[in-house]
Design a protein around this motif. Structure first.
Motif, PDB file in Angstrom:
ATOM      1  N   ASP A  36      12.767  11.459  -8.310  1.00 61.21           N
ATOM      2  CA  ASP A  36      13.446  12.200  -7.245  1.00 61.21           C
ATOM      3  C   ASP A  36      13.095  11.705  -5.849  1.00 61.21           C
ATOM      4  OD1 ASP A  36      10.844  13.017  -7.125  1.00 61.21           O
ATOM      5  OD2 ASP A  36      11.250  15.170  -7.263  1.00 61.21           O
ATOM      6  N   ARG A  37      12.194  10.720  -5.768  1.00 64.18           N
ATOM      7  CA  ARG A  37      11.849  10.148  -4.472  1.00 64.18           C
ATOM      8  C   ARG A  37      11.293   8.748  -4.684  1.00 64.18           C
ATOM      9  NH1 ARG A  37       6.293  10.493  -3.347  1.00 64.18           N
ATOM     10  NH2 ARG A  37       5.108  11.715  -4.874  1.00 64.18           N
ATOM     11  N   LYS A  38      11.147   8.020  -3.603  1.00 59.95           N
ATOM     12  CA  LYS A  38      10.657   6.650  -3.701  1.00 59.95           C
ATOM     13  C   LYS A  38       9.172   6.629  -4.046  1.00 59.95           C
ATOM     14  CE  LYS A  38       9.495   4.150  -0.118  1.00 59.95           C
ATOM     15  NZ  LYS A  38       9.505   3.335   1.109  1.00 59.95           N
ATOM     16  N   HIS A  39       8.801   5.757  -4.987  1.00 53.40           N
ATOM     17  CA  HIS A  39       7.396   5.507  -5.303  1.00 53.40           C
ATOM     18  C   HIS A  39       7.149   4.007  -5.140  1.00 53.40           C
ATOM     19  CE1 HIS A  39       6.656   9.527  -7.021  1.00 53.40           C
ATOM     20  NE2 HIS A  39       7.892   9.430  -7.483  1.00 53.40           N
ATOM     21  N   THR A  40       6.006   3.658  -4.583  1.00 54.97           N
ATOM     22  CA  THR A  40       5.701   2.262  -4.298  1.00 54.97           C
ATOM     23  C   THR A  40       4.340   1.889  -4.870  1.00 54.97           C
ATOM     24  OG1 THR A  40       6.916   2.518  -2.226  1.00 54.97           O
ATOM     25  CG2 THR A  40       5.656   0.501  -2.500  1.00 54.97           C
ATOM     26  N   PHE A  41       4.259   0.698  -5.466  1.00 58.87           N
ATOM     27  CA  PHE A  41       3.034   0.203  -6.087  1.00 58.87           C
ATOM     28  C   PHE A  41       2.744  -1.197  -5.548  1.00 58.87           C
ATOM     29  CE2 PHE A  41       5.332   3.081  -8.762  1.00 58.87           C
ATOM     30  CZ  PHE A  41       4.381   3.920  -9.327  1.00 58.87           C
ATOM     31  N   TYR A  42       1.453  -1.565  -5.457  1.00 58.91           N
ATOM     32  CA  TYR A  42       1.072  -2.834  -4.832  1.00 58.91           C
ATOM     33  C   TYR A  42       0.068  -3.630  -5.670  1.00 58.91           C
ATOM     34  CZ  TYR A  42       3.282  -1.106  -0.566  1.00 58.91           C
ATOM     35  OH  TYR A  42       4.177  -0.635   0.351  1.00 58.91           O
ATOM     36  N   PRO A  43       0.483  -4.178  -6.819  1.00 59.39           N
ATOM     37  CA  PRO A  43      -0.412  -5.105  -7.523  1.00 59.39           C
ATOM     38  C   PRO A  43      -0.430  -6.457  -6.819  1.00 59.39           C
ATOM     39  CG  PRO A  43       1.682  -4.975  -8.649  1.00 59.39           C
ATOM     40  CD  PRO A  43       1.753  -3.979  -7.515  1.00 59.39           C
ATOM     41  N   SER A  44      -1.485  -7.229  -7.070  1.00 63.95           N
ATOM     42  CA  SER A  44      -1.559  -8.603  -6.563  1.00 63.95           C
ATOM     43  C   SER A  44      -1.417  -9.550  -7.744  1.00 63.95           C
ATOM     44  CB  SER A  44      -2.902  -8.851  -5.871  1.00 63.95           C
ATOM     45  OG  SER A  44      -3.048  -7.997  -4.763  1.00 63.95           O
ATOM     46  N   VAL A  45      -0.562 -10.541  -7.598  1.00 64.76           N
ATOM     47  CA  VAL A  45      -0.263 -11.459  -8.696  1.00 64.76           C
ATOM     48  C   VAL A  45      -0.600 -12.886  -8.293  1.00 64.76           C
ATOM     49  CG1 VAL A  45       1.578 -12.382 -10.156  1.00 64.76           C
ATOM     50  CG2 VAL A  45       1.555  -9.958  -9.585  1.00 64.76           C
TER      51      VAL A  45
END
Length: 259
Positions: free
Chosen positions: A68-77
């Motif tokens: 129902d809303r934006k979710h953001t994730f920040y893995p490093s690759v």
């Protein structure tokens, strides 16, 4: 403590541990290396969030909760010894792709749809009608923004459900006949989809199961290899040859690591 995950090793069946902070994190600082913005799009209930959560947390929930809303994730690759900070954005289902910045600001503020580095378009393999949604969305994307050098990966999720919806009330022979017929129809539709995506759209294609974590790693490995190949072909790294090509002609496997 930070663990690194070798995606090639995991694809070969090895073990591994992944930690990226346990929750959506703050955005990396602007001076971090190569921020890659990836947006997942797809029809309702195709498993976009589940794919991300398996990749980031190695977790799956049986309960369906619509985004129902934006979710953001920040893995490093890390791929080919090059570090990427990856911003993975999970957004609610959108009825259309914004045709310009005004429509994006008015209806999808802060989603970052038109500025994404790459897109993952997800559909349900057990319900191929959901492919029509991403087909329409992809056509709108091509018409409304410059898609040159913007990787698009099409992902068929719920591979575990293929050919499993056979009526239990039927007899053994009837179940077999129904299953064979359903599987035949499904295989033909999937072949048509793969042909369209790979030959006509010139996009990547991966099938997976977020529920059982089948080939979820392969989804992001494929995408990062597409992004990395564009980086090399554009001469963005002083036009040096990639590390897997040597003067002797031998090649070593690409290494993709998440930190």
């Amino acid at each position: 403590m930070v663990y690194k995950l070798d995606l090639d090793y995991l694809e070969r069946g090895g073990g591994g541990t992944l930690t990226v902070g346990g929750a959506p994190s703050l955005e990396p600082s602007p001076d971090s290396l190569d921020l890659v913005k990836v947006v997942l799009l797809g029809a309702p209930a195709v498993g976009k969030t589940s794919i991300i959560q398996q990749f980031v947390w190695s977790d799956f929930s049986e309960e369906y909760v619509p985004t129902d809303r934006k979710h953001t994730f920040y893995p490093s690759v890390i791929i080919n010894e090059h570090l990427y900070e990856v911003k993975i954005t999970d957004v609610p289902v959108i009825p259309y792709f914004p045709i310009n910045s005004y429509y994006e600001w008015a209806h999808y503020r802060f989603y970052g749809l038109r500025s994404a580095t790459a897109y993952i378009l997800v559909f349900d393999l057990s319900n191929v009608e959901t492919f029509q949604y991403i087909r329409t969305l992809r056509d709108q994307m091509v018409e409304s923004r410059d898609m040159r050098n913007v990787p698009v990966l099409v992902v068929g999720n719920k591979q575990d459900l293929l050919c499993s919806n056979t009526p239990s009330a039927a007899s053994g022979l009837q179940q077999l006949a129904i299953a064979e017929s359903a599987c035949g129809d499904s295989r033909e539709k999937r072949r048509n989809i793969v042909n369209l995506v790979r030959k006509h759209w010139k996009c990547g294609y991966v099938e997976c199961s977020a529920k059982y974590n089948w080939r979820v790693i392969a989804v992001f490995k494929e995408l990062m290899e597409m992004i990395d190949a564009l980086e090399w072909s554009g001469g963005g790294r002083n036009s040096e040859p990639p590390p897997d090509s040597s003067a002797g002609g031998s090649t070593q496997e690409n290494r993709c690591v998440i930190a």
